[in-house]
Enzyme design. Structure first.
Site, PDB file in Angstrom:
ATOM      1  CG  LEU A  21      -1.968  -1.069   1.351  1.00  0.00           C
ATOM      2  CD1 LEU A  21      -2.688  -0.980   2.695  1.00  0.00           C
ATOM      3  CD2 LEU A  21      -2.974  -0.954   0.212  1.00  0.00           C
ATOM      4  CG  ASP A  22       0.230   4.304  -2.786  1.00  0.00           C
ATOM      5  OD1 ASP A  22       0.977   3.477  -3.334  1.00  0.00           O
ATOM      6  OD2 ASP A  22      -0.731   4.859  -3.343  1.00  0.00           O
ATOM      7  CB  VAL A  23       3.782   6.497   2.336  1.00  0.00           C
ATOM      8  CG1 VAL A  23       3.949   7.183   3.680  1.00  0.00           C
ATOM      9  CG2 VAL A  23       5.099   5.869   1.942  1.00  0.00           C
TER      10      VAL A  23
ATOM     11  NE  ARG B 194      -2.503   6.867  -3.342  1.00  0.00           N
ATOM     12  CZ  ARG B 194      -3.031   7.439  -2.253  1.00  0.00           C
ATOM     13  NH1 ARG B 194      -3.605   8.609  -2.326  1.00  0.00           N
ATOM     14  NH2 ARG B 194      -2.990   6.835  -1.082  1.00  0.00           N
TER      15      ARG B 194
ATOM     16  CG  HIS C 226       1.114   5.065  -7.113  1.00  0.00           C
ATOM     17  ND1 HIS C 226       1.242   4.755  -5.790  1.00  0.00           N
ATOM     18  CD2 HIS C 226       2.221   5.778  -7.445  1.00  0.00           C
ATOM     19  CE1 HIS C 226       2.379   5.251  -5.316  1.00  0.00           C
ATOM     20  NE2 HIS C 226       2.993   5.854  -6.298  1.00  0.00           N
TER      21      HIS C 226
END
Ligand code: URA
Length: 233
Positions: A100-102, A190, A187
């Site tokens: 998962l992204d930060v 997004r 990503h």
């Protein structure tokens, strides 16, 4: 298994520290002091270190409610790593199952069972991953229906050479979306909303395949998976 390897796999000691512990006479096998690192253990041998019975760590399966500002990398970087939130022996052996992204919160799985992790993330299996996205700009008028249709059809993301797999978009209100995807591109969520001219302000993963984030886990909390949850993959 060799005794020094057993020690390094069942304690926080490295192989060379295990050898030193052996030489110091801290290790007993079946009640007898043993100093030979190369001794081969039988399945029923009882090993103690300073009187404490040792057992192999075994495979671990964890669900973490990932908070914001935590990275899914193995190497130390700018942010704390997901693995640092887990209190288990030999925790560095755990790897995140996908990433998962930060800034993304929600369900993150970690395991040291590579085959299981592979099954969870396998593109062939195409497990559903459900995300809750908060958008920067409301989807108004016919925009929501057009987005639902575009995501169901698959869209070509910048830099990719194949369109996304069909994904299910449900608008909960004009700013809140639930999106189910069946792959795990970089990503992805997004970029999908960027492709329709919007921007994701906040992203939270609710589930991966049959595994749903435990509502009792606050951000940063974790628990081991149950046998049924492990077997679900
Ligand atoms: N898609 C994203 O854009 N980010 C994530 O962290 C997960 C899916």
């Amino acid at each position: 298994m060799r005794l020094d390897r057993f020690l390094s796999e069942s304690t926080e000691m490295t192989r060379s520290l295990s050898k030193r512990a052996l030489l110091r006479g801290e290790v007993e096998v079946n009640g007898e002091r043993e100093k030979k690192a190369a001794r081969h253990l039988a399945a029923d041998d009882r090993v103690t270190w300073n009187g404490e019975r040792l057992a192999l760590v075994g495979l671990r399966y964890v669900m973490l409610h990932k908070p914001e500002g935590v990275e899914c990398t193995a190497r130390r970087g700018l942010y704390p790593r997901a693995v640092e939130l887990i209190e288990l022996p030999k925790v560095e052996r755990l790897q995140t199952v996908g990433r998962l992204d930060v800034e993304t919160t929600g369900l993150l799985l970690l395991s040291d069972d590579g085959q299981w992790s592979h099954r969870v993330t396998s593109p062939r299996r195409g497990s559903a991953k459900v995300y809750r996205a908060t958008l920067a700009r409301p989807l108004e008028g016919g925009e929501a229906e057009r987005a639902v249709a575009a995501f169901a059809e698959g869209i070509l993301l910048e830099g990719d050479n194949a369109p996304t797999r069909p994904a299910e978009l449900e608008m909960l209100d004009s700013l809140e979306a639930r999106l189910t995807v069946h792959e795990g591109r970089y990503h992805q969520v997004r970029r999908m909303f960027a492709a329709i001219g919007n921007h994701v302000e906040a992203l939270h993963r609710e589930s991966v395949g049959p595994l749903v984030l435990d509502a009792d886990l606050a951000p940063g909390e974790w628990r081991e998976l149950t046998a049924d949850e492990i077997a679900a993959f």
